[in-house]
Scaffold this active site. Structure first.
Site, short mmCIF file in Angstrom:
data_model
loop_
_atom_site.label_atom_id
_atom_site.label_comp_id
_atom_site.label_asym_id
_atom_site.label_seq_id
_atom_site.Cartn_x
_atom_site.Cartn_y
_atom_site.Cartn_z
N PRO A 1 9.23 115.34 105.41
CA PRO A 1 10.21 115.08 104.83
C PRO A 1 10.17 115.09 103.08
CG PRO A 1 9.38 113.15 105.66
CD PRO A 1 8.58 114.41 106.12
N ASN A 2 11.21 115.51 102.47
CA ASN A 2 11.29 115.59 101.01
C ASN A 2 10.38 116.66 100.32
OD1 ASN A 2 13.40 113.52 100.81
ND2 ASN A 2 11.42 112.12 101.24
N ARG B 1 11.29 117.31 92.44
CA ARG B 1 10.87 115.73 92.94
C ARG B 1 9.55 115.35 92.11
NH1 ARG B 1 7.59 114.49 98.43
NH2 ARG B 1 8.02 112.30 98.27
N TYR C 1 3.92 115.52 91.71
CA TYR C 1 3.63 116.66 92.67
C TYR C 1 3.62 118.18 92.03
CZ TYR C 1 4.86 112.97 95.88
OH TYR C 1 4.96 111.78 96.88
N ASN D 1 1.35 118.43 106.16
CA ASN D 1 1.61 117.44 105.09
C ASN D 1 2.93 116.46 105.48
OD1 ASN D 1 2.41 115.77 103.02
ND2 ASN D 1 2.43 117.29 101.40
N ALA E 1 6.21 111.08 103.77
CA ALA E 1 6.28 109.69 104.05
C ALA E 1 5.82 109.20 105.61
CB ALA E 1 7.50 109.17 103.22
N GLU F 1 -4.99 116.97 107.83
CA GLU F 1 -3.92 115.91 107.04
C GLU F 1 -4.09 116.50 105.56
OE1 GLU F 1 -4.79 111.83 107.24
OE2 GLU F 1 -3.23 111.47 105.76
N HIS G 1 -2.30 116.09 101.54
CA HIS G 1 -1.39 115.33 100.73
C HIS G 1 -1.61 116.12 99.37
CE1 HIS G 1 -0.35 112.47 103.67
NE2 HIS G 1 -1.75 112.28 103.78
N ARG H 1 -2.16 105.61 94.48
CA ARG H 1 -1.01 105.56 94.34
C ARG H 1 -0.52 103.91 94.68
NH1 ARG H 1 2.47 110.24 95.97
NH2 ARG H 1 4.02 108.99 94.76
C1 DQA Z 1 2.70 113.20 100.12
C2 DQA Z 1 2.45 111.67 99.63
C3 DQA Z 1 3.34 110.88 100.45
O1 DQA Z 1 2.95 109.46 100.23
C4 DQA Z 1 4.57 110.75 100.11
O2 DQA Z 1 5.64 110.15 100.85
C5 DQA Z 1 5.07 112.38 100.15
C6 DQA Z 1 4.05 113.51 99.60
C7 DQA Z 1 2.03 114.13 99.10
O3 DQA Z 1 1.88 115.23 99.36
O4 DQA Z 1 1.15 113.79 98.17
O5 DQA Z 1 6.20 112.94 100.39
O6 DQA Z 1 2.36 113.46 101.43
#
Ligand code: DQA
Length: 151
Positions: A10-11, A18, A23, A79, A82, A103, A105, A112
């Site tokens: 998501p996102n 964003r 990011y 990735n 959230a 995994e 990020h 954070r």
């Molecule tokens: C994320 C870190 C997560 O905490 C966040 O909710 C994201 C992006 C990252 O790529 O740093 O959406 O996965």
């Protein structure tokens, strides 16, 4: 030639606009181009996807487990956004499918907010990459090549 599945949650479709301080200013299309290059360097085909829906991510992981068992997939770079911090269902899907998964990020989640410090993905992931910005995707693909090397 095996496929590497790069799955974004998501996102991540909003990358570039964003929270650029966190990011970066590059888009998901830039990430895909970077992954394509990394896959070519390691002899993988790329399957690159993004979804804002937990169930779609879960089904992609189920399919990936079957493809890996059939010998057509090297593994997954995930990735989960959230959902990393909330999804027991993704944890169970990874565990149940038996897929090799890294995994990823973009940000260093441990530097954070406290709610980002726990991951439901880490216990069922082979490895974790965090904090390298979008370059982490290339590192994760290199890691997948390392993990799945048979010679
Ligand atoms: C994320 C870190 C997560 O905490 C966040 O909710 C994201 C992006 C990252 O790529 O740093 O959406 O996965």
């Amino acid at each position: 030639m095996k496929t590497a599945l790069v799955l974004n949650g998501p996102n991540l479709n909003l990358l570039g606009m964003r929270e650029p301080a966190v990011y970066g200013s590059q888009t998901l299309a830039d990430v895909e181009a970077l992954c394509l290059k990394a896959c070519a360097a390691h002899g993988f085909k790329l399957d690159f996807r993004q979804s804002n829906h937990e169930g779609i991510l879960i089904e992609a992981i189920h399919d990936a487990g079957r493809a890996e068992a059939a010998g057509t997939l090297a593994g997954v770079v995930l990735n989960a956004g959230a959902y990393t911090h909330t999804s027991v269902a993704l944890h169970d899907a990874i565990k149940g499918s038996g897929v090799t998964l890294i995994e990823l990020h973009i940000s260093n989640v441990h530097a954070r907010e406290a709610f980002r410090h726990h991951s439901y993905i880490s216990p069922v992931a082979k490895a974790v990459v965090a904090g390298f910005g979008i370059k982490g995707y290339a590192l994760a693909i290199a890691g997948l090549a390392e993990l799945t090397q048979t010679v």
